[in-house]
Each structure stands twice: as C-alpha cells, then as structure tokens.
Design a protein around this motif. Sequence first.
Motif, mmCIF file in Angstrom:
data_model
loop_
_atom_site.group_PDB
_atom_site.id
_atom_site.type_symbol
_atom_site.label_atom_id
_atom_site.label_comp_id
_atom_site.label_asym_id
_atom_site.label_seq_id
_atom_site.Cartn_x
_atom_site.Cartn_y
_atom_site.Cartn_z
ATOM 1 N N ALA A 49 0.833 -1.203 0.000
ATOM 2 C CA ALA A 49 0.000 0.000 0.000
ATOM 3 C C ALA A 49 0.868 1.254 0.000
ATOM 4 O O ALA A 49 0.587 2.224 -0.724
ATOM 5 N N LEU A 50 1.923 1.230 0.804
ATOM 6 C CA LEU A 50 2.804 2.402 0.863
ATOM 7 C C LEU A 50 3.523 2.605 -0.466
ATOM 8 O O LEU A 50 3.653 3.727 -0.958
ATOM 9 N N LEU A 51 3.971 1.489 -1.035
ATOM 10 C CA LEU A 51 4.674 1.572 -2.326
ATOM 11 C C LEU A 51 3.746 2.127 -3.402
ATOM 12 O O LEU A 51 4.122 3.011 -4.177
ATOM 13 N N GLU A 52 2.528 1.597 -3.446
ATOM 14 C CA GLU A 52 1.595 2.029 -4.495
ATOM 15 C C GLU A 52 1.196 3.495 -4.307
ATOM 16 O O GLU A 52 1.073 4.252 -5.271
ATOM 17 N N THR A 53 1.008 3.882 -3.063
ATOM 18 C CA THR A 53 0.662 5.281 -2.800
ATOM 19 C C THR A 53 1.815 6.198 -3.208
ATOM 20 O O THR A 53 1.602 7.223 -3.876
ATOM 21 N N ALA A 54 3.013 5.820 -2.812
ATOM 22 C CA ALA A 54 4.178 6.642 -3.165
ATOM 23 C C ALA A 54 4.331 6.738 -4.675
ATOM 24 O O ALA A 54 4.594 7.817 -5.228
ATOM 25 N N ALA A 62 -4.660 -7.250 -4.335
ATOM 26 C CA ALA A 62 -4.026 -8.105 -3.324
ATOM 27 C C ALA A 62 -5.018 -8.411 -2.198
ATOM 28 O O ALA A 62 -5.094 -9.556 -1.715
ATOM 29 N N LEU A 63 -5.776 -7.401 -1.789
ATOM 30 C CA LEU A 63 -6.791 -7.628 -0.752
ATOM 31 C C LEU A 63 -7.853 -8.599 -1.258
ATOM 32 O O LEU A 63 -8.318 -9.469 -0.510
ATOM 33 N N THR A 94 -7.888 2.746 6.449
ATOM 34 C CA THR A 94 -7.457 4.001 5.820
ATOM 35 C C THR A 94 -6.197 3.768 4.981
ATOM 36 O O THR A 94 -6.127 4.174 3.821
ATOM 37 N N LEU A 95 -5.242 3.102 5.596
ATOM 38 C CA LEU A 95 -3.960 2.888 4.918
ATOM 39 C C LEU A 95 -4.124 2.050 3.648
ATOM 40 O O LEU A 95 -3.539 2.352 2.600
ATOM 41 N N LEU A 96 -4.945 1.009 3.733
ATOM 42 C CA LEU A 96 -5.061 0.106 2.586
ATOM 43 C C LEU A 96 -6.007 0.652 1.510
ATOM 44 O O LEU A 96 -6.032 0.129 0.390
ATOM 45 N N CYS A 97 -6.774 1.667 1.847
ATOM 46 C CA CYS A 97 -7.589 2.332 0.812
ATOM 47 C C CYS A 97 -6.826 3.483 0.159
ATOM 48 O O CYS A 97 -7.199 3.957 -0.915
ATOM 49 N N LEU A 98 -5.786 3.933 0.827
ATOM 50 C CA LEU A 98 -5.068 5.119 0.357
ATOM 51 C C LEU A 98 -4.525 4.972 -1.066
ATOM 52 O O LEU A 98 -4.693 5.884 -1.891
ATOM 53 N N PRO A 99 -3.884 3.857 -1.410
ATOM 54 C CA PRO A 99 -3.349 3.761 -2.771
ATOM 55 C C PRO A 99 -4.439 3.841 -3.835
ATOM 56 O O PRO A 99 -4.235 4.462 -4.887
ATOM 57 N N ALA A 100 -5.587 3.230 -3.547
ATOM 58 C CA ALA A 100 -6.671 3.265 -4.534
ATOM 59 C C ALA A 100 -7.171 4.693 -4.733
ATOM 60 O O ALA A 100 -7.410 5.139 -5.866
ATOM 61 N N ASN A 124 -2.371 0.403 -13.721
ATOM 62 C CA ASN A 124 -1.914 0.369 -12.329
ATOM 63 C C ASN A 124 -0.406 0.171 -12.209
ATOM 64 O O ASN A 124 0.323 0.177 -13.205
ATOM 65 N N LEU A 125 0.007 -0.029 -10.986
ATOM 66 C CA LEU A 125 1.434 -0.174 -10.688
ATOM 67 C C LEU A 125 2.061 -1.333 -11.456
ATOM 68 O O LEU A 125 3.195 -1.251 -11.920
ATOM 69 N N LEU A 126 1.322 -2.417 -11.615
ATOM 70 C CA LEU A 126 1.854 -3.577 -12.354
ATOM 71 C C LEU A 126 2.152 -3.221 -13.791
ATOM 72 O O LEU A 126 3.137 -3.666 -14.376
ATOM 73 N N ALA A 127 1.273 -2.415 -14.380
ATOM 74 C CA ALA A 127 1.434 -2.072 -15.793
ATOM 75 C C ALA A 127 2.368 -0.887 -15.980
ATOM 76 O O ALA A 127 2.910 -0.693 -17.077
ATOM 77 N N GLY A 128 2.530 -0.077 -14.950
ATOM 78 C CA GLY A 128 3.430 1.075 -15.070
ATOM 79 C C GLY A 128 2.724 2.388 -15.342
ATOM 80 O O GLY A 128 3.305 3.274 -15.982
ATOM 81 N N GLY A 129 1.494 2.511 -14.908
ATOM 82 C CA GLY A 129 0.787 3.793 -15.044
ATOM 83 C C GLY A 129 0.407 4.108 -16.481
ATOM 84 O O GLY A 129 0.336 3.216 -17.332
ATOM 85 N N PHE A 130 0.176 5.378 -16.742
ATOM 86 C CA PHE A 130 -0.227 5.792 -18.092
ATOM 87 C C PHE A 130 0.813 5.351 -19.120
ATOM 88 O O PHE A 130 0.481 4.774 -20.154
#
Lengths: 276, 614
Positions: free
Chosen positions: A5-10, B341-342, B460-466, B482-488
């Motif tokens: 989560a921290l990595l993705e947020t950052a 992941a969740l 809160t923490l685990l919803c933050l990235p979304a 997403n992060l796996l694909a590398g964003g835009f």
Amino acid sequence: MVALALLETANALLAPLRAPTDRDWRAAATAVRAGFRPGDVIVAAPAWADPLLRMHLGDLIPVAVAGRLDAARFGRVWEISQRGARAPETEGSRPAQSSRHGALTLRRYERPASQVSFDFVAEWNRAIVSRVAPGGQVSWCYRAPDHFECADPPAQSVKAELLEIDTSPHLALATSLASHATTVIEFDRVPLGRELAVGAGLHNVWLRKAGKGTVSLRVLVQGRELGRIQAGNLTGWTLRKFDTSALAGQSESVRFEITVDDPNSRYFGFAAEARS
Amino acid sequence: MADVGQAKRRGKGPRWIVPLALALASSGWLLAVEGRQGLARDEAQYFRAGERYWGWFEALGEAVAARKPGRAFSRAVVDSFWGDNHEHPPLMKTLYGLSWRLFHRCDCVGPKQGLHPIAVHGKHRTLPLFSRESTAFRFPAILLAGLGVALVYGFARRFIGPWAAAGAAVLSVAQPHYFFHAQISCFDVPIAVMALLVAWAYWKSLRSPRWGILCGVFYGFALATKHNAWLIPCFLVVHYLWMRRGDFLRLRPPRVPLAFVSMASLGPILLFALWPWLWHAPVARTREWLQRHTQHEHYNFEYLGQNWNLPPPPTQTGRWLLRATFPFVSTAFTVPVTTLALAAAGAVVLARRRRKDAPADEPDLINPEPPEPGARASWLRPGADVDLAPGMFLAVQILGPLATLAFPSTPIFGGVKHFLTAMPFLAMVAGVGLAWVTRQATSLVRPLRLRRALPAALATLLCLPAVAETQRSHPDGVGHYNLLAGGFAGGASLGMNRQFWGYSVLPLLPWIKAHRPPSNRVYWHDVLHDAVMMYVRDGRLPVGIGDLGVGEPLVAQSDLGIVILEKHFAVYEYLHWEAYQTTRPAQVYAHEGVPFVVAYQRGAPPPPQEPLPP
C-alpha cells in the motif's frame, strides 16, 4: 500488504513527476536542431511519444520521412527516449552522442546507410501500368498528372499516396484492384543494387474490417520471380528484402504483379527501394 | 455467535449514517471533479435523448392542460420523443433529462436557444444548482454511484465488520476506470449499481419473501437501465443451483424461488411501463432491441499492441486465446494493485470458509444468517435450510461478467466498462481480505488502545493507494493503468487501450477557442456534434463554432482539426498531414507525457526556435 500500500501510494504521488515536461521536450528539440543535417531521421522511444516529438520537431520530419519504407537509408538517427526505451530504428547501432534533458535522453546514432539507387514511389511516373485479363488481354492505363488511371474500375488506379497500413504511415504506391485481372506496374531500366526492399499491406482500418480478400504481390526482375508478398486483414506491413547482388550495377526491368481474390474493400499499397 | 449478536446490537443504532456518509462523500468527490471530465461521445447523445424525453413530459402537460391527454400517448407523439436513441432503455436518460430540467442554470434564451433538441419557449424556472448544464445532466448518475458505494457497505456488513466494510465501499469507487464512468451520464456505473441492488435483493430473498418481490422490482429498473441486465439472472441461477446442490444429490430438483418468479414477471412489466417506445409495438420493438445487442458490430479496440475489430479466425488459436484473456488482463492492469491483493486474500478466506474443522476458531466472516435449525426450504424462503455460499455468490458475480466478455462469440466491445458490474463485488471480496489482514494484525498487537485503533488505521492505509491512483488518473481514468502495468506510460507501452468516446478534448478547448480559424472550418473527429453543442451550452466554446461533421473527406476541407489518439484512428492523423502539408501538430494534450489528442492548424507558425543553452 502495508508495504504494498505504501509503495503504491508513493508511486501514485511520485510517478507523475517522472514524466517529461514541455521544457524537457523543448530542450531536447533545441539540441537536435543544433546538430541536425538534411537526410537525418528523428524518432521517439517509445513510439507512442511520437506526437509530442512531432509537435516540437515536426518541421524536420516531412511526410516522406514519416511514411518511410524503413530506416535503412538514414545514416544518422536522432532518438529522443524516455524511461529507458529504445527505438527499433536504432537496433544494432551505438550512440555517437548522448545528452540528458530532464526526463528525456537524446542520442544520435550513426551507422552505414543504405544507398538507394531507385525509389519506386518517388519515381512513380516512370512506371508503365496495365491490367492483364485472365485470357492475356492487356489494357493500358494512362498517366494523369498525379496518378495512373485504368478503365476497370474507372478510378485513380495507381497513385503515390500516404496510406495507413497496420495503423502506421506508409508512403506507397496505392492501388485499387480489379477482380479477374492482374494489375501490372513495370519499371524499365531500374539501376539495381544488392537488394530490393519491398514493403506491402492493406490501407485503412475500416476497409480492413469490411473486406475479406487477400492481395498477392509478385515481384519480378528481368521476368524472373524474386518472391511474393501476401496482404490480408491481419498481415500488417510486410517488409521483404530480395537479394539482387547478382544484378548489382545493372539496369533491369522490375515488374510488380498484383492480384486479389476479392477486391471489395481492398486498397493495396506497396513501396520499394533498390539499394546497395 | 457473540460477535454476531454484538454486530446486530451495533446495527440497531443509526445504521444508515455510515452508508449515507459514504454515499455523500463519494458523490461529493465525483461532483467536485466532474467538471474536468470531458463529454463522452455516447454521453452527449444521452444528453440529447434525455432532453427529448423530458420534452414528452412537457407535451403530456400541455395535452392535459388542453384536456386531451390521449394526444400525448399517440404513436406519432410518443415516437417523436422516445424514438431517439431507442437502442438503449430509457430509465437513466429520463432521469438525466429530469435532472437537467430541474437543476440547470437557464441560459436557454438568446443565442443558445436554438441549440436544444426540443423547442425552448422561454426561460426555464429551475433550482439552479449547477452552473453547467452538463453537470445537471450528470447529477443522477453521480447520485446513483454514491448509492452504489452505500450498497457495497451495507452488503459487505453482512460478512465483515464496519471498518472493513467501509474500506470495501471506498475501494468500489476508488478505481480509475470505475471512477471515470461514475461521473458521466452513461449507463455503465448505473447498471453496475442496479446489478448490485438486484443481487442484494436476491441474497436477502433467500430468507425473506418480501425481498423476493423487491428483487423483481429492482430487476425491472435494471432492465430499464441497460441490456447487461439480461445477464443478471444467469449469474444468480448459477449461485442458486450451487447453494442447493444438495437437492440434486437427493435427486430432488430445487424449487424455482420467488425472486426468479418475480424477476421474470415484474421485470418485463416494469420495463414496458417505463419505456414508452415499446408501448405501441411491444413485441416487434423488444425484438429489435434484443437483436441490436445480440448482433452487435465489432468495435475497434487496442489490446496488447494490436487493434482488434474482427473475431480471430478459428484456425488462429493463439489470437483466439489472446482475445479471451482481455477481461482478465485488463482487470489485473486497471484495478489498484493493493485492491487486487486484498481481493486475493479475501478470495482465499472465502474459499477456506467451509473447510475449517475447528469450530473454536474465530470465524473469518461475520455471518448473521447461518442455516436456521430445523427450518425447511420453500420457494418463498429457498435458503432457509442451507449455507448461503457467499464465496460462490461473489465469485459468480465477479467472474460472470468477465467470462462473458472473454467468449469468442461475444462481439468485440473493449473497455473495462463492459464488465464494471463485477467491480462492486470485487471490492466486497477485497473488504473480506481487509478484515482478514486486520484480524491478523490485531492478533500481533498487545496494547488495547492500539488494537482498537488498528481497524480504522488499516482500512485508511489500505484504501489510500486506490484513492491516490484514482485522483492521479483523473480526468483520463480510462487511459490509466496500475502499478503492475506502469501507469499511463506503462499502459501505452504495453499497447493497452488509451481512451474512447472523444472525451479528452476538453483540455484543448481554450486553445481551439483562441485559434478558431477565420473560415470557422473545424474538424472535430470523434467529438460528435451533440458534444460540441453541449460545450457551447456550457459556455466552454463560443456560440457558432464550426463543426464540419464526421468523415475522412472532411479533413481536407478543414483549417483546424483534432485527432483523438486511438490506434485505429491513425488514418485521420495522416489525412491531416496530407491536407495541411505538415506532420507537426500545433498542440498536443498529454497526461503524464502520454499523448491523448493532437490538434492541427493549417498554416500554423513554426515552433519557436530556442537558443542553445551555453
């Protein structure tokens, strides 16, 4: 899970800052202009950045260069790259110059360029165009100021045109096709080199969706077949290099024969270069 | 059971406050940012249709006033209003039209009077909540998206605690692609919410006949929202048969439950009642509607670097299989990774739920509806005597829509939007995962105060990235990966679809306005006339701005043209090169360096030459 989560947020917060800015592009463009020579080619890596490249340097990328057969004729390749990408045009080359401009990397590659002894698209008006019926009857197509016109179908039958083949630009000899007849495009006294590079495919995404026919291009030199290229909805831009080293230095006739099994929604294009 | 009891006691308080707060927060978020979201091509057509449908109510009012109400129900009058955009049912479009009529700030007389699809006879008296007419149209969709968030919370609370359920609710809307569609007046998020509503009613109907009736009512609303509703019963039947699989072992087929009877009867009745276009030829027009979508053409869509617009030939197994992966790969690349992941953790919890041998173990799910001792199943309470199989229920709701799109016989639509109905359920599974993570973390912590704070902190923490990814993606959520694909940029490099519907022109409008050619010959490419007109009505473009229309030959006639950068639209850019004799766009709109729209200007001045830095 927390670490993820921290990595993705950052990443979500920081990744946008890694994108090249307009300032980076302007700086890279200025550097290209300082060293650009006529006959150079400029490419973006990854290719999806090409519109931004052209916004800054499009005046140095004429339609003929953007719609090139391939990059073999260019001895100097300027590559504006981001995120470590490499353009396919630079494969096998080493950079002669490199500089960083923010998130962009500018590299100039130098390599031996192919000498084009004959560009069949540029020399389109030297062609002799005809249609040959299955029985062997030949009907000649006449040359208008910017195209050849054949009787069946009565349309611009052969023309040097910028086409969309495989969603990429290709300046090619565009050919509308006739059913039950072979379209013949023949060039006399072509100065040959070591190879004859021929690229071919079908134009226009909507026509590729609508039509079903397969186009066959037969390439002959001195009446001897060098090979064939098939173009269908899914074949894209097919590039073949035919060995003509045995005929290098000679001027021979080169003949392209085009047939199609179903001409509906088929608009075929090919480009060719004799190279040494 | 103590947990269950506590949960129920807690639920007796102001149970509606949390879902209401979540709904308001979500709708508020969407309303706060929708102004940066351009008008989608289909959306502009729904604006037009919605306003026309409102026109019928005006005609009805006039007919009633003239004491000839039957006039408004004549086939000619009905068709003149409801015939517009009849390939889609009318519920949401009617709400869009009604919302526009109630809440827009009327700028309807004067130069903009002629821009409406219905006659405007004078200034409208409204409650002018929104400065832009397009926002007034979008308002019902945004409210419905908020309702969807509340529903996820309410549904998830049946399985998990309040913080995890709140997390699931947030994760349901904090998905870039879902968020994109949640703020526009189309049908994709509305049908996702309707599917959730029907599924919830079905779930409750397994123990309550009242909900069996409601299930049919909600299904009627779903049918009147979008044709995806046809699939809802299929997924529910799969769950029902699984839940009652014991009947087959006893060679006693399960009864048809009230919910299905209700859906089969009330659903079509409500659809008919809500859709005036069907009234005068119900059979023929229902058939036309069905055929329109079962014989749909293949769209163009970019996936893994290829433009797909034809079904792969049966001989090309590789392409056939590649196409089948689309919904799964797209989900893996578009839903925030932490959410995935969740969801993976939640899926494991749900899969292991019935296999636990030790009853002393703390249950993974709060399950307030265990099989009732001694209860007998009936068609009114068909789940009274069995476990309700929540894992299978959620799995079918998620995998069903994805699998439908993976079928080779399904037309190529493309876009995550076509299986958005899976996303609220995916978020619920992620909520189950969040509850599990919370329980594991809590078991590691000793101080009571910290233990109490942990559920809220972790949610809160685990919803933050979304949330961060969703905010980052705006206004180009459909181009976000997403992060796996590398964003835009990663999505573009992978050759994933970047956009559709021509919505992305909005950031270029000020430039287009400033560079409007004297000839007024503007080529808008995939930005349809309805969208251009709404930009004018919203005050984002000047009245009288040119629009040459669509079609390849028109590019040559233009003096300013745009091209929406989708793979299959490349030909339009080359037409500009030939017509304008340059490959240089005068302007490019890009998000994180990834181009979305190019604009060409005939005779544009060359780019400014900058001096070399020393």
